[in-house]
Design an enzyme around this catalytic site. Structure first.
Site, PDB file in Angstrom:
ATOM      1  N   GLU A  13      50.366  55.704   7.674  1.00 35.20           N
ATOM      2  CA  GLU A  13      51.158  54.868   6.770  1.00 35.20           C
ATOM      3  C   GLU A  13      50.920  53.373   6.985  1.00 35.20           C
ATOM      4  O   GLU A  13      51.133  52.575   6.070  1.00 35.20           O
ATOM      5  CB  GLU A  13      52.651  55.221   6.920  1.00 35.20           C
ATOM      6  CG  GLU A  13      52.959  56.597   6.319  1.00 35.20           C
ATOM      7  CD  GLU A  13      54.378  57.084   6.607  1.00 35.20           C
ATOM      8  OE1 GLU A  13      54.954  57.746   5.724  1.00 35.20           O
ATOM      9  OE2 GLU A  13      54.908  56.825   7.716  1.00 35.20           O
ATOM     10  N   ASP A 197      54.702  64.784  -1.954  1.00 36.93           N
ATOM     11  CA  ASP A 197      54.968  66.211  -2.230  1.00 36.93           C
ATOM     12  C   ASP A 197      56.320  66.264  -2.915  1.00 36.93           C
ATOM     13  O   ASP A 197      57.024  65.259  -2.978  1.00 36.93           O
ATOM     14  CB  ASP A 197      55.007  67.017  -0.917  1.00 36.93           C
ATOM     15  CG  ASP A 197      56.065  66.486   0.031  1.00 36.93           C
ATOM     16  OD1 ASP A 197      55.737  65.655   0.876  1.00 36.93           O
ATOM     17  OD2 ASP A 197      57.250  66.872  -0.108  1.00 36.93           O
TER      18      ASP A 197
HETATM   19  N1  ADE Z   1      58.087  62.990   3.896  1.00 38.63           N
HETATM   20  C1  ADE Z   1      57.191  63.354   2.967  1.00 38.63           C
HETATM   21  N2  ADE Z   1      57.530  64.532   2.418  1.00 38.63           N
HETATM   22  C2  ADE Z   1      58.666  64.937   3.025  1.00 38.63           C
HETATM   23  C3  ADE Z   1      59.497  66.086   2.920  1.00 38.63           C
HETATM   24  N3  ADE Z   1      59.220  67.050   2.046  1.00 38.63           N
HETATM   25  N4  ADE Z   1      60.589  66.175   3.726  1.00 38.63           N
HETATM   26  C4  ADE Z   1      60.857  65.205   4.611  1.00 38.63           C
HETATM   27  N5  ADE Z   1      60.106  64.093   4.757  1.00 38.63           N
HETATM   28  C5  ADE Z   1      59.023  63.959   3.978  1.00 38.63           C
END
Ligand code: ADE
Length: 229
Positions: A13, A197
């Protein structure tokens, strides 16, 4: 500002920001590396915390108390909860909560800690700066509530809980943590997150596939914000 902190949770990041500053110094404190960067007259202290609320709190506290940063910007990725958010979309946090705090046994609302609050609000001036940078670059920047919890969310039920209880647009694992630290020390902060996601059954595979790309989107935006400070 003279000195500003920029943090992420994972090396991926902050890497795109570090890459913009080939000459820098660094130091290790509390098992984290802090990179000292210069952008014209601005001192930047950049670090990744490692994943989760504890690590984010340590790093934010070190940036504030040791490095004396006068503001803090977080850049990273998140799981999308709101139906209007697709992978790679960029979101600016309006307010953030610790979604896994549960003192409901004592009749407190989910996310509430006595002498604290469910939500911490990000800084209106930094948020205004983010929005003007987005406008100037003609980049779509969404706004919403962030649910922070010490779990990677990859199921529909948990997703729905965070939407229902907190009205959250995305879930991640650090934002509220640094937010509450900044509020305690009166340091303005903002949180930028790009969706890696959608926190559902395919989230682990999506996260692996899109981490670099979405981290880059958020980092490029934060880099543009640094020029505008
Ligand atoms: N960071 C990126 N995707 C995530 C997720 N699904 N749950 C928690 N933190 C995240």
């Amino acid at each position: 500002f003279q000195t500003i902190g920029v943090m992420g949770a994972m090396a991926e990041e902050i890497a795109p920001i570090l890459k913009k500053f080939p000459t820098h110094t660094s130091e290790n404190i509390g098992n984290n590396t802090y990179y000292h960067l210069q952008l014209e007259g601005l001192n930047i202290v950049l670090a990744y915390s490692k994943i989760g609320k504890v690590h984010a709190a340590t790093t934010a506290s070190t940036l504030i108390l040791h490095h004396k940063v006068q503001a803090l910007i977080f850049s990273g990725v998140a799981g999308g909860l709101a139906p209007n958010l697709a992978i790679n979309d960029l979101l600016l946090a309006t307010k953030l909560c610790q979604a896994d705090i549960d003192l409901t046994s004592f009749n407190h609302p989910l996310g509430f800690i006595p002498e604290s609050s469910v939500f911490v609000e990000s800084d209106p001036q930094l948020n205004a700066l983010a929005k003007s940078v987005a406008q100037n670059l003609n980049l779509p920047l969404k706004e919403g509530i962030i649910a922070t919890c010490d779990q990677f969310v990859s199921d529909l039920k948990r997703k729905q809980t965070f939407v229902q209880h907190f009205g959250a647009s995305v879930v991640e694992m650090e934002g509220a943590s640094l937010g509450f630290v900044c509020r305690d020390f009166n340091i303005p902060f903002c949180v930028l997150r790009s969706v890696s996601d959608t926190a559902d059954g395919t989230a682990p595979a999506d996260f692996d596939a899109f981490l670099h790309q979405s981290a880059q989107i958020s980092a490029d935006f934060v880099y543009a914000m640094l020029w505008a400070l």
